[in-house]
Design an enzyme around this catalytic site. Sequence first.
Site, PDB file in Angstrom:
ATOM      1  N   GLU A 166      20.802  25.852  42.022  1.00 52.73           N
ATOM      2  CA  GLU A 166      20.879  24.630  41.221  1.00 52.73           C
ATOM      3  C   GLU A 166      21.195  23.398  42.064  1.00 52.73           C
ATOM      4  OE1 GLU A 166      23.368  25.066  37.773  1.00 52.73           O
ATOM      5  OE2 GLU A 166      22.229  26.756  37.030  1.00 52.73           O
ATOM      6  N   GLU A 354      19.524  33.235  35.956  1.00 58.10           N
ATOM      7  CA  GLU A 354      20.717  33.106  35.108  1.00 58.10           C
ATOM      8  C   GLU A 354      20.303  32.761  33.696  1.00 58.10           C
ATOM      9  OE1 GLU A 354      23.763  30.273  36.269  1.00 58.10           O
ATOM     10  OE2 GLU A 354      23.567  30.906  38.357  1.00 58.10           O
TER      11      GLU A 354
HETATM   12  C1  GCO Z   1      25.137  27.743  37.385  1.00 56.04           C
HETATM   13  C2  GCO Z   1      25.999  28.361  37.275  1.00 56.04           C
HETATM   14  C3  GCO Z   1      27.099  29.140  36.899  1.00 56.04           C
HETATM   15  C4  GCO Z   1      27.731  28.669  35.650  1.00 56.04           C
HETATM   16  C5  GCO Z   1      26.848  28.892  34.478  1.00 56.04           C
HETATM   17  C6  GCO Z   1      27.480  28.531  33.174  1.00 56.04           C
HETATM   18  O1  GCO Z   1      24.442  28.149  38.405  1.00 56.04           O
HETATM   19  O2  GCO Z   1      25.070  26.786  36.598  1.00 56.04           O
HETATM   20  O3  GCO Z   1      25.542  29.017  38.348  1.00 56.04           O
HETATM   21  O4  GCO Z   1      27.885  28.981  38.030  1.00 56.04           O
HETATM   22  O5  GCO Z   1      28.908  29.348  35.505  1.00 56.04           O
HETATM   23  O6  GCO Z   1      25.707  28.126  34.595  1.00 56.04           O
HETATM   24  O7  GCO Z   1      27.794  27.177  33.142  1.00 56.04           O
END
Ligand code: GCO
Length: 449
Positions: A166, A354
């Site tokens: 991200e 994710e």
């Molecule tokens: C992300 C996140 C996680 C967060 C999840 C929930 O990559 O955004 O990798 O670290 O915990 O998205 O907010």
Amino acid sequence: MTTRVYPDGFLWGAATAAYQVEGAWNEDGKGESIWDRFCHLPYRVRDGDTGDVACDHYHRWAEDVALMRSLGLKTYRLSLSWPRILPEGRGRVNEPGLGFYDRLVDRLLEAGIQPNVTLNHWDLPQAIQDVGGWPNRDTVGWFTEYAQVAFERLGDRVPMWATHNEPMVIAYLGYHAGIFAPGISDLSQAVQTVHHLLLSHGRAVQAYRGGGYPGKIGIVLNISPYQPASDDEADRAACERIDQLYTRIFSEPLFNGRYPEPLMTWLGPHAPQIADGDLEVIQQAIDFLGVNYYNKSAVAFDSEAGVIKLRAWNISAPGLGTTDMGWGIYPDGLREVLVDVETRYHVPEIYVTENGCAAVDVPDGTGSVDDRDRIEFLRGHFRAAHQAIEEGVPLQGYYVWSLMDNFEWTRGYAKRFGIVRVDYETQERTPKASALWYRDLIARNALED
Ligand code: GCO
């Protein structure tokens, strides 16, 4: 009821990230990260929570791998802590830190679980931030060195690598909104960070190819679909703009070797400094794209709002509510994003790296949680992923966020994303109903819908 069968060999997994689970923030020679520094400052994080101990995964990793095995996970997505491996961010390698990941990878492989390793899930060494952090072009070279150390030690066994997680969050929440580490509010630094993250991605991919390692390498982007708040031309243009600012500023250089021109005009003096040849480096062929999907947003023109003059808010699909993060639930947005990425860029392999939700989990006397809301959330998104496959998306795997409850950044421990409950007093892990439901789904490689 429909039975949705996924392709043979579909990789079902779960994800975590180093800072969110490991703890042991200053053990065995680990250096300080920007998240250590940020959390130790007053009032940055809810309730003053920190990742100092988190899920104590640094000490409980063997138990955690056994837990993954009991759920039948095919793959586990983790990240390496850069300052655990290079305490000053460059130069000296910390052998105990590297040794930790070495043992973890071996144990995963013994358990039949494929490690999918992300190099940068936000915990930049503080020593690198002290000399400018991501906006400093030298960080590109330091990241590449770190990547090489990791590849040399683990590259013979790790089948999947991602460079950054991200980059949008790193750049805009860390260097523009200032709500995440390192807590800076400066649009130019944020946009320069975008460019340096992309360039360092390209250089790390080159290093990986140069080393002749046997696995695959890619990058993980968080992608939201956007819809204009009305048919108004100003709202439609704002919708294009936000998509360029948050998504295409990454995907266009990665896949087409250019930044979106209209956005560069909007950014004006904040547009990135680019050296000759950078875009060729960024546009390396990658083996896969990881997509993190959480929600969908509506966008409106707002003449009072910052440089790009818009505001966005997330929305729920008809009849669906919000998660405990306050995020609208919109499963079909996942299908939309996957189909869109595939149509535009023809990526060879895509993974949902994710997806998951925070829920208000109420443990019973045994510590177990009957999290039907999470099961319904996952069911809807697994369905959307299956529909995307039917529409021709080369989706090869899916990682639930998260394996276990963990440190949810500025929300601290108040938000629980795990399919496994963590009791932070005792560090006891208890699979929730969703974990057992997921185990059965993995075993059948099919969703009863
Ligand atoms: C992300 C996140 C996680 C967060 C999840 C929930 O990559 O955004 O990798 O670290 O915990 O998205 O907010």
